[in-house]
Design an enzyme around this catalytic site. Structure first.
Site, PDB file in Angstrom:
ATOM      1  N   CYS A 136       0.836  -1.205   0.000  1.00 55.04           N
ATOM      2  CA  CYS A 136       0.000   0.000   0.000  1.00 55.04           C
ATOM      3  C   CYS A 136       0.869   1.254   0.000  1.00 55.04           C
ATOM      4  O   CYS A 136       1.449   1.611   1.029  1.00 55.04           O
ATOM      5  CB  CYS A 136      -0.924  -0.005   1.224  1.00 55.04           C
ATOM      6  SG  CYS A 136      -1.953   1.471   1.371  1.00 55.04           S
ATOM      7  N   CYS A 139      -0.452   4.057   2.274  1.00 60.83           N
ATOM      8  CA  CYS A 139      -0.186   3.831   3.694  1.00 60.83           C
ATOM      9  C   CYS A 139       1.263   4.146   4.067  1.00 60.83           C
ATOM     10  O   CYS A 139       1.526   4.723   5.123  1.00 60.83           O
ATOM     11  CB  CYS A 139      -0.460   2.373   4.067  1.00 60.83           C
ATOM     12  SG  CYS A 139      -2.060   1.729   3.574  1.00 60.83           S
ATOM     13  N   ASP A 140       2.208   3.765   3.204  1.00 61.19           N
ATOM     14  CA  ASP A 140       3.600   3.698   3.637  1.00 61.19           C
ATOM     15  C   ASP A 140       4.590   4.566   2.871  1.00 61.19           C
ATOM     16  O   ASP A 140       5.782   4.587   3.206  1.00 61.19           O
ATOM     17  CB  ASP A 140       4.079   2.238   3.562  1.00 61.19           C
ATOM     18  CG  ASP A 140       3.261   1.318   4.455  1.00 61.19           C
ATOM     19  OD1 ASP A 140       2.768   1.799   5.482  1.00 61.19           O
ATOM     20  OD2 ASP A 140       3.123   0.135   4.119  1.00 61.19           O
TER      21      ASP A 140
END
Length: 406
Positions: A136, A139-140
């Site tokens: 993701c 997300c990261d």
């Protein structure tokens, strides 16, 4: 022996399922969440989770998921460790069976089984999840500011996420299985990627291994034409080869799209009345913790309204001992208001018949079940069965004829 009947049963204890539990229990619904493993789903395996509103840098997936579970339990949500194997979703009471041989009964169900990123089984892939291996970018990505990352995949998601990663990373290398210049992504994304100076391509290749000491430090790339193995230093590996919804057990139970995702509307309603779905297993645009909990809230809220509507109709109409004349109306429809007034004024003509007025738009499930598509509409019930009806414009003589069959 009478089985315990839950008001709301949630299948899946990820963010969506737990949020549904919180909203259900807070609405005074007797709520149970069935989860086969650790509550929190994928989010519980994400070491750092900094894009969930209200939780800044340093927040962890396990920590946030623990807080959500405690919040749910504080409202009275019951958690059971169960793997659902079969469901009977038609009818007033739903039946859910589990691998342990248990059988649960519920008036409404929220399906939140989640979805898992498709994995490739590459050596080191599993070992470095959350330690340099990610599925993701949203997300990261910010963890790799001014660093170098590798992207595996060449479809729309892979190329678009690679472009997103360039906002943070210094260099993004995309490993492509095809010959040079061939990508599976849409043309617009391809053009953007080719024009981005931070993006580099390794053609005719696959990822062979991920290495590191605690964190990802290096990958081994295999050239498919020559078989040559090449080592490359990197700080992270992002896989974008699709997701797999955990919906195999739902085939034939609710409507799924061609990829196995659950089809829902804006109220998270599935194809089966009283059954809702939330989270990553839904057909949707963005799969994130924040959208999962939103889905869960909507699903539980809709389930609460469904139960109230069903209970009210059952009590007032289906369980009534006398015949019941149900008038569907809408506040913005003048003709339906006139019809209600006419019936009210002449109610003494039907002394043995109960009158119930239902707002079409506040009770769309009941209206849909009896195919009420316009107002006014008058339905006559006797002993819980629909025995006669009039749809559209009506007169006093029409109403007299409606009741005359009793």
């Amino acid at each position: 022996m009478i089985k315990e009947v839950w008001d709301l049963l949630v299948v899946g204890g990820g963010p969506a399922g737990m949020a549904a539990g919180i909203y259900g229990a807070r609405s005074r619904l007797k709520t149970v969440v069935l989860e086969k493993g650790r509550t929190g789903g994928q989010a519980a395996t994400t070491e750092e989770l900094e894009n969930y509103p209200g939780f800044g840098r340093g927040a962890t997936g396990p920590g946030i998921m623990k807080s959500i579970r405690e919040h749910a339990e504080d409202f009275g949500v019951v958690f059971e460790k169960e793997q659902v194997t079969d469901l009977e979703l038609e009818g007033e009471v739903k039946v859910i069976r589990t691998k342990r041989g248990q059988e649960y009964h519920a008036k409404a169900v929220v399906l939140a089984p989640g979805a898992n990123p498709r994995t490739l089984g590459i050596k080191g892939e599993k070992a470095f999840v959350g330690k340099g291996v990610s599925y993701c970018a949203t997300c990261d990505a910010d963890f790799y500011e001014d660093l170098e990352v590798v992207v595996v995949g060449n479809g729309d998601a892979a190329i678009e996420e690679a472009i997103y990663l360039t906002k943070f990373a210094d260099k993004v290398t995309i490993i492509v299985i095809h010959d040079e210049g061939i990508l599976d992504a849409n043309k617009a994304s391809q053009e953007k990627a080719y024009a981005n100076p931070k993006i580099h391509f390794v053609w005719n290749s696959v990822l062979n291994e991920i290495r590191g000491d605690g964190l990802v430090e290096q990958v081994v790339i295999k050239n498919l034409k020559t078989g040559e193995l090449t080592e490359m230093e990197t700080n992270g590996v992002f896989f974008f080869v699709g997701y797999v919804p955990n919906t195999e057990f739902l085939k034939g139970k609710v409507a799924l799209n061609d990829n196995g995702y659950i089809i829902v509307n804006e109220k998270m309603e599935t194809s089966v009345p009283g059954v809702y779905a939330a989270g990553d297993a839904n057909q949707k645009f963005l799969r994130q913790v924040v959208t999962a909990v939103a889905d869960g809230a909507v699903a539980a809220f809709a389930a609460d309204k469904y139960l109230a509507e069903e209970e009210n109709f059952k009590m007032q109409v289906l369980d009534a001992k006398e015949p019941v004349m149900v008038v569907f109306w809408a506040p913005q429809n003048e003709e339906s208001i006139v019809a209600v007034s006419t019936i009210e004024q002449h109610k003494d003509r039907y002394p043995n018949t109960k009158l119930v007025k239902i707002d079409l738009y506040r009770n769309h499930l009941v209206a849909s079940r009896y195919h009420v598509e316009q107002v006014p509409a008058v339905l006559l019930f006797n002993k819980g069965e629909l025995v006669n009806r009039i749809d559209g414009k009506l007169s006093q003589s029409d109403i007299d004829s409606l009741v005359a069959i009793l």
